[in-house]
Motif scaffolding. Structure first.
Motif, PDB file in Angstrom:
ATOM      1  N   GLY A 295      12.787   4.006  -5.141  1.00  0.00           N
ATOM      2  CA  GLY A 295      12.231   3.688  -6.213  1.00  0.00           C
ATOM      3  C   GLY A 295      11.730   2.154  -6.729  1.00  0.00           C
ATOM      4  O   GLY A 295      10.686   2.100  -6.865  1.00  0.00           O
ATOM      5  N   TRP A 296      12.255   1.100  -5.179  1.00  0.00           N
ATOM      6  CA  TRP A 296      11.625   0.107  -5.114  1.00  0.00           C
ATOM      7  C   TRP A 296       9.996  -0.211  -4.786  1.00  0.00           C
ATOM      8  O   TRP A 296       9.310  -0.381  -5.770  1.00  0.00           O
ATOM      9  CB  TRP A 296      12.187  -0.782  -4.271  1.00  0.00           C
ATOM     10  N   GLN A 297       9.770   1.343  -3.296  1.00  0.00           N
ATOM     11  CA  GLN A 297       9.048   1.285  -3.284  1.00  0.00           C
ATOM     12  C   GLN A 297       8.080   2.426  -4.034  1.00  0.00           C
ATOM     13  O   GLN A 297       7.072   2.296  -3.777  1.00  0.00           O
ATOM     14  CB  GLN A 297       9.146   2.375  -1.792  1.00  0.00           C
ATOM     15  N   MET A 298       8.304   3.304  -4.701  1.00  0.00           N
ATOM     16  CA  MET A 298       7.545   3.809  -5.554  1.00  0.00           C
ATOM     17  C   MET A 298       6.766   2.841  -7.002  1.00  0.00           C
ATOM     18  O   MET A 298       5.857   2.449  -7.005  1.00  0.00           O
ATOM     19  CB  MET A 298       8.669   5.136  -6.696  1.00  0.00           C
ATOM     20  N   ALA A 299       7.522   1.952  -7.316  1.00  0.00           N
ATOM     21  CA  ALA A 299       7.433   0.814  -8.059  1.00  0.00           C
ATOM     22  C   ALA A 299       5.978  -0.087  -7.552  1.00  0.00           C
ATOM     23  O   ALA A 299       5.031  -0.287  -7.760  1.00  0.00           O
ATOM     24  CB  ALA A 299       8.476  -0.336  -8.545  1.00  0.00           C
ATOM     25  N   ARG A 300       6.500  -0.516  -5.775  1.00  0.00           N
ATOM     26  CA  ARG A 300       5.125  -1.274  -5.396  1.00  0.00           C
ATOM     27  C   ARG A 300       4.187   0.032  -5.192  1.00  0.00           C
ATOM     28  O   ARG A 300       2.908  -0.687  -5.540  1.00  0.00           O
ATOM     29  CB  ARG A 300       6.011  -1.344  -3.923  1.00  0.00           C
ATOM     30  N   ALA A 301       4.151   1.085  -5.130  1.00  0.00           N
ATOM     31  CA  ALA A 301       3.263   2.376  -5.135  1.00  0.00           C
ATOM     32  C   ALA A 301       2.634   2.133  -6.019  1.00  0.00           C
ATOM     33  O   ALA A 301       1.693   2.124  -5.875  1.00  0.00           O
ATOM     34  CB  ALA A 301       3.440   2.992  -4.326  1.00  0.00           C
ATOM     35  N   LEU A 302       3.748   2.120  -7.680  1.00  0.00           N
ATOM     36  CA  LEU A 302       2.665   2.110  -8.817  1.00  0.00           C
ATOM     37  C   LEU A 302       1.431   0.638  -8.960  1.00  0.00           C
ATOM     38  O   LEU A 302       0.197   1.024  -9.730  1.00  0.00           O
ATOM     39  CB  LEU A 302       3.669   2.094  -9.835  1.00  0.00           C
TER      40      LEU A 302
END
Lengths: 597, 597
Positions: free
Chosen positions: A534-541
């Motif tokens: 989820g952290w990586q998805m937030a960075r991707a966001l």
């Protein structure tokens, strides 16, 4: 619908999350392997996997590898496809150029591995295990072993296997009984039975290089008395040509629920006088070498989870676009519509893609850490990256494979009744995926690793350092105006809080009350994996918002933002229940007396 | 290890949670069916299922029903077992005595059904579908139809089927195209193709009574133009003897992932002049009748979920007691121990038993409401119970089957690598279970029913009334001293709060923003099912504490307390993430444009 490799998403993760650019700048050996090269490699890899290997997937399920009189014949077409795979140089993609490899970063190689596994999980296991054998020999093999075996493994003339399991020794390798008798000439004779040996016998290559755990007579009990041996199917002459057939025979293969095309062999060593092997490294250090190889294989199995989930997702999307059934609840279509219009179908598809993209980003960030750990000029940077990579391995393996069970289940579910019919193909992914949470260490074994070696050993320091990095991302999100960023910041913060509670509990109880710590081991792994993905998805966001604002690839960036927000709002909240189970529920796990089950 | 029916747990639920005693006191027809009778019936039922039907389960998977030239032959042994089942009176257990049934409460019959499904899911489908046909005829059949068909269905001479699905009409019955042409003599000729017809053709009975949805020429479009017909495989003469072979033929059976022994037929009606049928009830009211039958079948499928989960659990416990691997982390055993000593194995087994016991209690409480709704002398009581029962059906069907996927997955996982080998048997449960979330209405269809008919239609009144009952249980728990009760009170309250948030959101958005309401439909179903099952476990906890204090059956009561507490601490907390997804995450479900998937 056939498989289409998600090249764009892979390149996005490499470049924007995994720091491919920095790898090229900081590591001389990777100077040429920037985004452009990665793109070219991935496109080439996609072609082979889409056109040659994926079309064999269903065949492999219907017409599995077969055994007769000790000979195993792979599904028709597999041998030729493996030849193309080898000739394309794909077996050597991440291995040193001195032995014929391409020496690409793992960051790129991992994406290649995902493609092959999406195309055909059974097929891809053969290269995956061969990679493991190469790693083990690179790590601990003698110069002769390296020069004898590695070039042949890399060019695909031969393949490799890992021989750990015995009927009484699965997760518990202390119970290995296979024995090795030194012959006085530098060789050993190996006697014993190994089971669950993936691609342990087949007709796709001239020779098979078995790496075998065994005990030398007089070795200590338990895991400290285990040594590692190379035992080729055919002995190799000094000039590299094949010699006599070794005394290692496949006595049967298993009848399995999935990955049917990959033969799972029972191998009998030494029934006819002794199988001849040579020691890898030093006696009694076999488990240590095997762990190096296993860490590579565990990462690879995590990628398998992402891969089978991706294949399942693509099939489900195609069906949802095609199948007409019922009117949309919002009246947006008059009459019956394709089922992708229905909110619950979209919820299922969004869950699938969010989980896949989160795990993919996590795996590529981990791969990049591996590259830094192995190749960065600065020792301290290497050390930190190695620690981070080791922390990530159980998450990549454990979380991505457990997630693949959820995704492949949804993949069947989207198909409704057709999903349960074998001809549709969705069911194969569901059956295939179930092995992934078991082999190369079950989810519980990964979780034990995470709790023991990776959390309690340093009092939770590394686990908390990861949380501190996540907190920085939250800070960046909080500075942004968009609803998606605000939502992600809030959910990520809550999930990190849940994680820190779990880390505190496990670090505190690990030594004083191990039952309590290990009662929550798998929930802790799932919590950490969920959070890190989820952290990586937030960075991707954030990257996607910026690129969208800059007018770059609006479709892709819009989809990434929507998917990242879905992850934050639907997947991250699951961490709270895991926290409660770990922190408040430890006692109730072991409260029931054993005879009352 | 073979299956052992959990008779004690079933009787506990009936007596202590489902009010079996009150049924006998308040409903004259049930005066004789108290705990003692229930116990005798269950013991007898257990014998047949343990000794005769369970041993055929693996055979059915390995040697499924087969099709040749229109003839379907069941797995060897099935025909004889079905004969014993019928002769024992089990097909009639819940049906009226005037047609030869036993007229037992559904509260007892549901437990009998669970046993048969645990023993052999494929086998049990034949009686389950026959029950549906009996229900439909009882509800809407003419006197002639009832007297012609029901006694033969009850005595097992004939079996029944439900013919709804067509290639283009699955969840969406508005698309049914099968047509019925009135012949002027009271009969109709039926023309069309029906697919996914469970036990649609077989050799276990003399005749097969197909209940078929079709359109009479000139009927309205959509679901309001569908009628229900009886179309027997063999026509029945006025004296009840079998007449000519009807024009309803099985053209193929499906190749499925699981429940392989149950033939899933493609039936062709009318290819040779027309299949002769008679109308059930009135024209164009077919869907209404089918829904009555479907509610019975949906409840039955929910019980299948509990049943296959129980079978999976029993196998996993047996393996965990037998398999020796690794030392316990707490040092309680020197050297390697059976794996049931390991905390994560116990966590898995506790999760399995808590989920099973919760769903079982929920299903029996629902069955009891059905009994009151159908037989209580007071009309207002009947009405209230009917409303509660109808609210429970989607929970029993949707939650129990989704939970069976989790449990059968854990069942494989406990076995490690052996779980993936078909000979072990754990994999069969995993494969079999996956159909349960699909047929008789997918989980999403159940959830639509819960959102639409059961929640938004009355503005959430009934859903909130259920919460008010749960609040009373919390009050009772809060008055108790034990840590288990305190913990359950807290967790139940939190879960109820999550549920009420969801009810408010769905009741408010159901009409104004249907996409938002239906985006959370499945999470809402899972939340409600989790909560109601947890509520029953909390009620069970209090009973068990009291009985333990009174010295009654200490082992059983101790286990019940531990299991209920585990449910509260490990399963109930999952409701928070579901609440968040429903209330805060609706927008992100449908945010991604359809062409961006």
């Amino acid at each position: 619908m056939s498989y289409r490799a998600p090249v764009k998403d892979m390149l996005f993760d490499m470049q924007e999350l995994a720091g491919l650019q920095q790898l090229t700048e900081q590591i001389p050996a990777f100077a040429d392997f920037g985004l452009e090269t990665a793109g070219a490699v991935l496109e080439e890899c996609a072609k082979l996997n889409e056109d040659v290997i994926a079309p064999l997937n269903v065949d492999g399920d219907r017409n599995p590898s077969s055994w007769k009189d000790g000979i195993v014949t792979a599904t028709p077409g597999f041998k030729e496809a493996f030849r193309q795979y080898a000739e394309g140089g794909w077996q050597g993609v991440q291995h040193p150029s001195e032995f014929g490899g391409q020496a690409l970063p793992k960051t790129i190689a991992a994406a290649c591995g995902e493609m092959c596994n999406s195309a055909n999980l059974s097929f891809a296991l053969c290269p995956l295990l061969t990679d493991g054998a190469i790693e083990a020999l690179l790590t601990a093999g003698s110069e002769t072993q390296k020069s004898t075996f590695i070039p042949k493994l890399i060019d695909g003339s031969w393949t490799g296997t890992m021989n750990l399991t015995e009927p009484q020794a699965g997760s518990d390798l202390a119970l290995v009984r296979t024995r090795a008798e030194p012959q006085g000439d530098g060789t050993y004779k190996i006697f014993g039975t190994k089971i669950f040996i993936t691609w342990g016998e087949h007709d796709m290559a001239e020779n098979i290089v078995h790496l075998v755990l065994a005990r030398v007579a007089g070795a200590p009990e338990g895991v400290k008395g285990i040594s590692l041996f190379v035992v080729p199917k055919f002995l190799v002459n000094a000039d590299g040509s094949l010699g006599a057939r070794n005394d290692a025979h496949c006595v049967s293969i298993e009848h399995k629920m999935g990955i049917k095309a990959s033969p799972t062999a029972v191998l009998q060593f030494g029934d006819h006088g002794g199988a001849i092997g040579t020691l890898v490294g030093e006696e009694n250090r076999g488990l240590e070498y095997m762990f190096i190889m296993m860490n590579a294989a565990r990462f690879g199995v995590g990628v398998q989870g992402i891969a089978v989930a991706e294949a399942s997702y693509q099939k489900a999307v195609a069906y949802a676009r095609d199948r007409v059934q019922s009117r949309p609840v919002d009246g947006s279509v008059k009459g019956s519509a394709t089922i992708i219009h229905h909110p619950d179908v979209r919820r299922m598809l969004m869950t699938m893609r969010a989980q896949i993209e989160g795990s993919r980003a996590m795996s590529l960030v981990a791969a990049s850490a591996y590259d830094v750990a192995h190749h960065h000029p600065d020792a301290e940077t290497r050390k930190q990256s190695q620690a981070f990579y080791e922390f990530m391995v159980p998450l990549v393996k454990g979380y991505s494979t457990e997630m693949s069970l959820e995704v492949t289940d949804l993949g069947v579910q989207v198909h409704g009744g057709m999903g349960f019919i074998e001809e549709t193909g969705a069911a194969q992914f569901y059956r295939d995926a179930k092995i992934l949470t078991i082999y190369e260490g079950t989810t519980a074994i990964q979780a034990n690793d995470l709790v023991g070696r990776k959390t309690t050993r340093d009092g939770g320091a590394l686990a908390r350092a990861v949380a501190a990095q996540i907190e920085k991302t939250e800070g960046q999100l909080a500075l942004r105006d968009s609803a998606a960023s605000q939502s992600a910041a809030k959910r990520l913060g809550a999930a990190r809080g849940a994680y820190l509670d779990a880390v505190d509990f496990i670090a505190a109880s690990g030594k004083t009350d191990p039952n309590a710590a290990y009662a929550g081991s798998v929930p802790y792994l799932l919590l950490a994996g969920n959070l890190v993905a989820g952290w990586q998805m937030a960075r991707a966001l954030m990257v996607a918002e910026d690129k969208l604002a800059a007018g770059e690839d609006a479709d892709f960036m819009t989809a990434k933002i929507a998917t990242a927000r879905f992850y934050a709002e639907h997947i991250l909240p699951r961490t709270q229940a895991l926290r409660d189970a770990i922190v408040d529920g430890a006692e109730s796990v072991t409260a029931l007396a054993l005879d009352l089950f």
